[in-house]
Write an enzyme that holds these catalytic residues in place. Structure first.
Site, short mmCIF file in Angstrom:
data_model
loop_
_atom_site.label_atom_id
_atom_site.label_comp_id
_atom_site.label_asym_id
_atom_site.label_seq_id
_atom_site.Cartn_x
_atom_site.Cartn_y
_atom_site.Cartn_z
N ASP A 143 0.83 -1.20 0.00
CA ASP A 143 0.00 0.00 0.00
C ASP A 143 0.87 1.25 0.00
OD1 ASP A 143 -2.37 -1.46 -0.08
OD2 ASP A 143 -2.46 -1.66 2.09
N LYS A 200 0.03 -8.06 -2.70
CA LYS A 200 -1.31 -7.52 -2.92
C LYS A 200 -1.22 -6.03 -3.24
CE LYS A 200 -4.40 -6.31 0.28
NZ LYS A 200 -5.05 -5.08 -0.19
N LYS A 259 -11.54 -4.57 -5.18
CA LYS A 259 -12.77 -4.46 -4.39
C LYS A 259 -13.92 -3.92 -5.23
CE LYS A 259 -11.08 -4.48 0.26
NZ LYS A 259 -9.70 -3.96 0.19
O1 C5P Z 1 -2.08 -2.55 6.94
P1 C5P Z 1 -3.06 -3.67 7.11
O2 C5P Z 1 -2.43 -4.96 7.56
O3 C5P Z 1 -4.26 -3.29 7.93
O4 C5P Z 1 -3.56 -3.93 5.62
C1 C5P Z 1 -4.61 -4.77 5.30
C2 C5P Z 1 -4.81 -4.75 3.82
O5 C5P Z 1 -5.88 -5.61 3.52
C3 C5P Z 1 -5.15 -3.39 3.24
O6 C5P Z 1 -4.51 -3.33 1.98
C4 C5P Z 1 -6.63 -3.42 3.09
O7 C5P Z 1 -7.06 -2.66 2.00
C5 C5P Z 1 -6.91 -4.90 2.86
N1 C5P Z 1 -8.21 -5.40 3.29
C6 C5P Z 1 -8.67 -5.31 4.58
N2 C5P Z 1 -9.90 -5.79 4.92
C7 C5P Z 1 -10.67 -6.38 4.02
C8 C5P Z 1 -10.23 -6.51 2.72
C9 C5P Z 1 -8.96 -6.02 2.39
O8 C5P Z 1 -7.95 -4.80 5.43
N3 C5P Z 1 -11.83 -6.88 4.37
#
Ligand code: C5P
Length: 224
Positions: free
Chosen positions: A11, A35, A63
């Site tokens: 990200d 991802k 998404k």
């Molecule tokens: O930084 P963190 O570990 O919170 O990142 C989680 C990643 O997973 C982010 O890229 C977020 O967009 C994605 N994500 C999420 N929850 C979901 C689907 C995707 O946190 N339900």
């Protein structure tokens, strides 16, 4: 022994930061996929960078949450990127899920359930009266009906999802330090794998600060 599998959430809007993440997360103990979410996918050079990646497991976290026609045309528009996985919100509806599945071909279509940043209070605010677990179970049924290839849910709901959905389960909201950030339904990596997650998604706990050190902390946590 089979390796644990983790998608590192790249990200950032910066190609050089993403390259750094990709280099520094490489290790011999965990199988790593990458991802790419809306931030990188919409950055100036993001698309081209992904187009030129080779021999990596890549996940386009689009998404999608739109009408069937738009979901279908978007999936066709990104076909050249050859993602291994792409996401669609299950709340797009059964018709959109089925239509998207028809055109996703070799790319695995992953249904996103209720975001891990939402809890029951957050759900109420947007007008949902069922609790998280019931909603996720309901959405897992839709994912099955649409023959999706995988589901994204919180690691807290794996057991519920597994009752109905027998394919891959991918879990974000993973924390192995005290910082929750904006995530509400969290679990530790060890517990998430124990619950039966196929892939974890981890972003900030790996990519913020010293990436190499974070990976080592993660490996130590998993080996404990
Ligand atoms: O930084 P963190 O570990 O919170 O990142 C989680 C990643 O997973 C982010 O890229 C977020 O967009 C994605 N994500 C999420 N929850 C979901 C689907 C995707 O946190 N339900």
């Amino acid at each position: 022994m089979k390796k644990n599998k983790i998608f590192v959430a790249c990200d950032s809007t910066s190609v050089s930061k993403v390259k750094r993440i990709m280099n520094l997360t490489q290790n011999s103990e965990i199988k790593i996929g990458y991802k790419f979410g809306l931030e990188f996918l919409n950055s100036k050079k993001g698309r081209n960078f992904i187009l030129n990646l080779k021999n990596k497991i890549i996940f386009g976290d689009y998404k999608l949450a739109d009408i069937p026609n738009t979901c279908v045309s978007t999936i066709k528009a990104i076909r050249d990127l050859k993602f291994d996985y792409i996401t669609i919100h299950i709340s797009s509806g059964l018709e959109a899920l089925k239509a998207a599945k028809k055109v996703s071909k070799k790319t695995k279509l992953v249904g996103v359930t209720i975001l891990t940043s939402l809890d029951n209070k957050g759900l109420k605010e947007i007008g949902f009266n069922k609790d998280v677990k019931k909603l996720v179970f309901h959405q897992a049924k839709l994912a099955k009906k649409a023959k999706l290839d995988a589901i994204v849910c919180s690691a807290q709901e794996i057991k519920i999802v597994k009752k109905i959905f027998k394919k891959e389960i991918i879990t974000p909201g993973i924390r192995f330090s005290s910082k929750n950030n904006d995530q509400k339904r969290i679990l530790s990596p060890k517990q998430a794998f124990k619950n039966g997650s196929d892939w974890l998604v981890i972003g900030r706990p790996i990519t913020k600060g010293n990436i190499k050190k974070n990976i080592k902390t993660l490996i130590d946590h998993l080996n404990k």
